[in-house]
Motif scaffolding. Structure first.
Motif, PDB file in Angstrom:
ATOM      1  N   ARG A  59      -8.384 -12.295  -5.014  1.00 25.77           N
ATOM      2  CA  ARG A  59      -8.963 -10.941  -4.858  1.00 25.77           C
ATOM      3  C   ARG A  59      -8.359 -10.240  -3.647  1.00 25.77           C
ATOM      4  NH1 ARG A  59     -15.415 -10.123  -4.303  1.00 25.77           N
ATOM      5  NH2 ARG A  59     -15.065 -11.443  -2.485  1.00 25.77           N
ATOM      6  N   TRP A  60      -8.165 -10.979  -2.556  1.00 24.76           N
ATOM      7  CA  TRP A  60      -7.576 -10.366  -1.358  1.00 24.76           C
ATOM      8  C   TRP A  60      -6.118  -9.973  -1.615  1.00 24.76           C
ATOM      9  CZ3 TRP A  60      -8.709  -7.718   2.647  1.00 24.76           C
ATOM     10  CH2 TRP A  60      -7.790  -7.566   3.680  1.00 24.76           C
ATOM     11  N   ALA A  63      -6.164  -6.863  -3.622  1.00 21.67           N
ATOM     12  CA  ALA A  63      -6.679  -5.688  -2.907  1.00 21.67           C
ATOM     13  C   ALA A  63      -5.608  -5.073  -2.020  1.00 21.67           C
ATOM     14  CB  ALA A  63      -7.910  -6.066  -2.080  1.00 21.67           C
ATOM     15  N   PHE A  67       1.911 -10.045  -2.687  1.00 24.75           N
ATOM     16  CA  PHE A  67       2.280 -10.887  -3.819  1.00 24.75           C
ATOM     17  C   PHE A  67       2.900 -12.223  -3.404  1.00 24.75           C
ATOM     18  CE2 PHE A  67       2.614  -6.391  -5.191  1.00 24.75           C
ATOM     19  CZ  PHE A  67       1.481  -6.396  -5.989  1.00 24.75           C
ATOM     20  N   ARG A  69       3.517 -15.814  -3.069  1.00 24.42           N
ATOM     21  CA  ARG A  69       3.005 -16.832  -3.995  1.00 24.42           C
ATOM     22  C   ARG A  69       2.233 -17.954  -3.302  1.00 24.42           C
ATOM     23  NH1 ARG A  69       8.204 -18.303  -7.505  1.00 24.42           N
ATOM     24  NH2 ARG A  69       6.747 -19.532  -8.730  1.00 24.42           N
ATOM     25  N   PHE A  76       3.818 -23.568  -6.697  1.00 27.71           N
ATOM     26  CA  PHE A  76       4.821 -23.084  -5.742  1.00 27.71           C
ATOM     27  C   PHE A  76       4.461 -23.534  -4.328  1.00 27.71           C
ATOM     28  CE2 PHE A  76       6.476 -19.998  -2.719  1.00 27.71           C
ATOM     29  CZ  PHE A  76       7.785 -19.831  -3.135  1.00 27.71           C
ATOM     30  N   TRP A  92      -6.143 -11.632   5.886  1.00 30.57           N
ATOM     31  CA  TRP A  92      -7.591 -11.608   5.613  1.00 30.57           C
ATOM     32  C   TRP A  92      -8.365 -11.900   6.901  1.00 30.57           C
ATOM     33  CZ3 TRP A  92     -11.328 -15.531   5.847  1.00 30.57           C
ATOM     34  CH2 TRP A  92     -12.576 -15.181   5.331  1.00 30.57           C
TER      35      TRP A  92
ATOM     36  N   ARG B  37     -12.636  -1.865  -3.265  1.00 28.83           N
ATOM     37  CA  ARG B  37     -11.949  -3.139  -3.473  1.00 28.83           C
ATOM     38  C   ARG B  37     -11.690  -3.860  -2.156  1.00 28.83           C
ATOM     39  NH1 ARG B  37      -6.968  -1.816  -7.283  1.00 28.83           N
ATOM     40  NH2 ARG B  37      -6.544  -3.998  -6.852  1.00 28.83           N
ATOM     41  N   PHE B  38     -11.323  -3.083  -1.139  1.00 25.12           N
ATOM     42  CA  PHE B  38     -11.020  -3.690   0.155  1.00 25.12           C
ATOM     43  C   PHE B  38     -12.275  -4.273   0.793  1.00 25.12           C
ATOM     44  CE2 PHE B  38     -10.115  -3.924   4.638  1.00 25.12           C
ATOM     45  CZ  PHE B  38      -8.783  -4.278   4.705  1.00 25.12           C
ATOM     46  N   GLN B  40     -15.031  -5.208  -0.608  1.00 30.91           N
ATOM     47  CA  GLN B  40     -15.497  -6.386  -1.343  1.00 30.91           C
ATOM     48  C   GLN B  40     -14.609  -7.599  -1.048  1.00 30.91           C
ATOM     49  OE1 GLN B  40     -15.834  -4.979  -5.395  1.00 30.91           O
ATOM     50  NE2 GLN B  40     -17.877  -4.150  -5.033  1.00 30.91           N
ATOM     51  N   ALA B  41     -13.321  -7.364  -0.839  1.00 25.08           N
ATOM     52  CA  ALA B  41     -12.411  -8.484  -0.584  1.00 25.08           C
ATOM     53  C   ALA B  41     -12.606  -9.080   0.817  1.00 25.08           C
ATOM     54  CB  ALA B  41     -10.957  -8.043  -0.781  1.00 25.08           C
ATOM     55  N   ILE B  42     -13.096  -8.274   1.759  1.00 19.29           N
ATOM     56  CA  ILE B  42     -13.423  -8.868   3.073  1.00 19.29           C
ATOM     57  C   ILE B  42     -14.922  -9.177   3.154  1.00 19.29           C
ATOM     58  CG2 ILE B  42     -11.496  -7.973   4.438  1.00 19.29           C
ATOM     59  CD1 ILE B  42     -13.388  -5.806   5.500  1.00 19.29           C
ATOM     60  N   ILE B  68      -8.494  -1.215   9.763  1.00 23.25           N
ATOM     61  CA  ILE B  68      -7.075  -1.477   9.493  1.00 23.25           C
ATOM     62  C   ILE B  68      -6.767  -1.516   8.000  1.00 23.25           C
ATOM     63  CG2 ILE B  68      -6.692  -2.612  11.703  1.00 23.25           C
ATOM     64  CD1 ILE B  68      -6.596  -5.269  10.184  1.00 23.25           C
ATOM     65  N   TYR B  72      -2.429  -1.537   5.194  1.00 20.92           N
ATOM     66  CA  TYR B  72      -1.861  -2.099   3.967  1.00 20.92           C
ATOM     67  C   TYR B  72      -1.342  -1.005   3.030  1.00 20.92           C
ATOM     68  CZ  TYR B  72      -4.189  -6.074   5.956  1.00 20.92           C
ATOM     69  OH  TYR B  72      -4.579  -7.033   6.835  1.00 20.92           O
ATOM     70  N   ARG B  76       2.658   0.066   0.235  1.00 23.13           N
ATOM     71  CA  ARG B  76       2.564   0.480  -1.172  1.00 23.13           C
ATOM     72  C   ARG B  76       3.929   0.880  -1.707  1.00 23.13           C
ATOM     73  NH1 ARG B  76      -2.814   4.369  -1.378  1.00 23.13           N
ATOM     74  NH2 ARG B  76      -4.334   2.674  -1.529  1.00 23.13           N
ATOM     75  N   ILE B  85       9.092  -6.569  -7.595  1.00 28.64           N
ATOM     76  CA  ILE B  85       8.812  -7.935  -8.063  1.00 28.64           C
ATOM     77  C   ILE B  85       9.871  -8.368  -9.066  1.00 28.64           C
ATOM     78  CG2 ILE B  85       7.169  -9.387  -9.299  1.00 28.64           C
ATOM     79  CD1 ILE B  85       4.926  -7.760  -8.045  1.00 28.64           C
ATOM     80  N   PHE B  89      12.731 -11.464  -8.513  1.00 31.40           N
ATOM     81  CA  PHE B  89      12.925 -12.639  -9.378  1.00 31.40           C
ATOM     82  C   PHE B  89      14.270 -12.607 -10.095  1.00 31.40           C
ATOM     83  CE2 PHE B  89       8.481 -13.085  -8.478  1.00 31.40           C
ATOM     84  CZ  PHE B  89       8.332 -14.467  -8.391  1.00 31.40           C
ATOM     85  N   SER B  95      11.872 -16.939  -6.190  1.00 33.98           N
ATOM     86  CA  SER B  95      11.420 -16.003  -5.147  1.00 33.98           C
ATOM     87  C   SER B  95       9.999 -16.337  -4.711  1.00 33.98           C
ATOM     88  CB  SER B  95      11.457 -14.572  -5.701  1.00 33.98           C
ATOM     89  OG  SER B  95      10.761 -13.701  -4.843  1.00 33.98           O
ATOM     90  N   ASP B  96       9.742 -16.069  -3.438  1.00 29.20           N
ATOM     91  CA  ASP B  96       8.377 -16.301  -2.939  1.00 29.20           C
ATOM     92  C   ASP B  96       7.428 -15.168  -3.325  1.00 29.20           C
ATOM     93  OD1 ASP B  96       9.155 -14.259  -1.291  1.00 29.20           O
ATOM     94  OD2 ASP B  96       9.042 -15.404   0.576  1.00 29.20           O
ATOM     95  N   GLY B  97       7.942 -14.185  -4.055  1.00 29.21           N
ATOM     96  CA  GLY B  97       7.078 -13.086  -4.507  1.00 29.21           C
ATOM     97  C   GLY B  97       7.152 -11.873  -3.617  1.00 29.21           C
ATOM     98  N   ILE B  98       7.774 -12.016  -2.464  1.00 28.36           N
ATOM     99  CA  ILE B  98       7.895 -10.879  -1.544  1.00 28.36           C
ATOM    100  C   ILE B  98       9.242 -10.202  -1.724  1.00 28.36           C
ATOM    101  CG2 ILE B  98       7.969 -10.172   0.873  1.00 28.36           C
ATOM    102  CD1 ILE B  98       6.046 -12.374   1.528  1.00 28.36           C
TER     103      ILE B  98
END
Lengths: 186, 183
Positions: A59-60, A63, A67, A69, A76, A92, B37-38, B40-42, B68, B72, B76, B85, B89, B95-98
């Motif tokens: 979820r974090w 939000a 990405f 992994r 991974f 977080w 969303r933010f 709720q995520a914290i 803060i 984030y 974007r 993404i 790949f 890839s580590d996804g970043i």
């Protein structure tokens, strides 16, 4: 009952989580002001407990559109990055800290600044304890400044985010803290 | 005879202190859905984030957001730009996804051969809570670069990148500083 951090860490994980002092929405709505005069060196702030699951981590990530992994892809994380599991995000923890300071200063104080380091790998199943302790206080410009030691410990007492913070509290009978916050001149 | 250790804080590295990136507008605005969303995520149930009537009675006079949260927004990816993404790949199936995506406003790299990067810590200064509807602007700068010597006798650098976040009125919302160790 609020237990000192040192006593809390002597308990089992199941017992620790029972001492969560994280306020509800209604408690935040009705929170009475803590004044500068109310705090003293060595005073501990209410401790917030978390028990993150993979779903909390996902979820974090979603939000904040992170990405990476290592936070959601167990295969991974273990086989590529050789981590013990998926990892709790430093971002977080970094966002929980100002929340913790905000709540302490509500409704009329200000969570001015914080600094911390990220240590230790936190994984789902850990119990995380956000904590703070007053290390000093001083008045300036008609406002009360409170220095804190802060951190986030695991159930095993491992400190994952050692840091410091300074929050601002109103003086009893004093002027309101300005919003937006303007620090007094040096 | 022992060789004198060469400093990592060369004139070229030192000249990066104070270098600023461009002021960049983050995509979109601060909106109630992102806030929901933010928060709720914290796991922050504060009604100042969603109860308009209550929020109007607070010193802020309106619904506000965690301080803060806007930091984030700086990462974007605007619509219409290449999907980072997919690109990551394509370049590296593991890839580590970043990925290695260029982001607007990034600072020029510090000219050093020290390539290993470790997180050395973060600082936050908070001045105003963002409001719903705010446009967010950010600007990075190298606020400090210091040299230290490790236990192995080799010099390393601590590089601090400061970012100022502001709104459409150029009010400072918060300042973050992220320090990294380069070994």
């Amino acid at each position: 009952m609020s237990l000192p951090l040192d006593d809390l860490l002597k308990l089992s994980p199941e017992e620790i989580i029972q001492h969560n002092e994280k306020p509800s929405g209604d408690q935040l709505r009705n929170k009475a002001q803590t004044y500068y005069e109310d705090v003293y060196e060595g005073m501990e702030l209410p401790k917030y407990m978390y028990k993150p699951t993979p779903t909390h981590l996902f979820r974090w990530s979603a939000a904040i559109e992170n990405f990476h992994r290592i936070h959601y892809d167990l295969d991974f994380g273990i086989n590529h990055d050789k981590n013990p599991s998926i990892l709790v995000h430093g971002s977080w923890k970094q966002s929980v800290a100002p929340q913790f300071l905000k709540d302490f200063t509500l409704p009329g104080g200000w969570p001015w600044k914080a600094r911390f380091e990220h240590r230790a790998m936190l994984v789902p199943g850990d119990i995380l304890i956000m904590w703070g302790k007053v290390t000093g206080k001083y008045e300036k410009g008609g406002m009360g400044f409170v220095d804190l030691e802060i951190g986030m410990k695991t159930q095993d007492g491992i400190e994952s985010m050692p840091g410091t913070a300074t929050v601002v509290l109103p003086l009893r009978g004093g002027k309101p803290i300005p919003y937006p916050f303007v620090p007094p001149a040096e | 005879m022992t060789q004198p250790t060469q400093s990592a804080l060369t004139p070229e590295v030192r000249s990066m202190i104070g270098v600023k990136g461009e002021v960049v507008e983050a995509w979109g605005v601060v909106d109630a859905e992102y806030l929901r969303r933010f928060a709720q995520a914290i796991m922050d149930p504060d009604p100042r984030f969603w109860d308009e009537e209550f929020a109007s009675s607070t010193p802020y006079g309106e619904i506000v957001t965690p301080p803060i949260m806007v930091s984030y927004m700086a990462s974007r990816v605007p619509p219409g730009t290449e999907d980072p993404i997919t690109k990551a790949f394509e370049e590296d199936p593991m890839s580590d996804g970043i990925g290695r995506v260029h982001r607007h406003g990034e600072l020029p790299r510090v000219p050093t051969n020290l390539v290993r990067v470790l997180n050395a810590g973060n600082e936050l200064e908070i001045y105003k809570y963002p409001s719903i509807g705010d446009k967010i602007f950010f600007q990075h700068s190298y606020s400090d670069i210091r040299e230290r010597v490790g236990r192995d006798g080799k010099p390393f650098l601590i590089i601090t990148r400061e970012t100022r976040y502001s709104n459409q009125k150029d009010e400072t919302l918060c300042i973050t500083r992220a320090s990294t160790i380069r070994r």
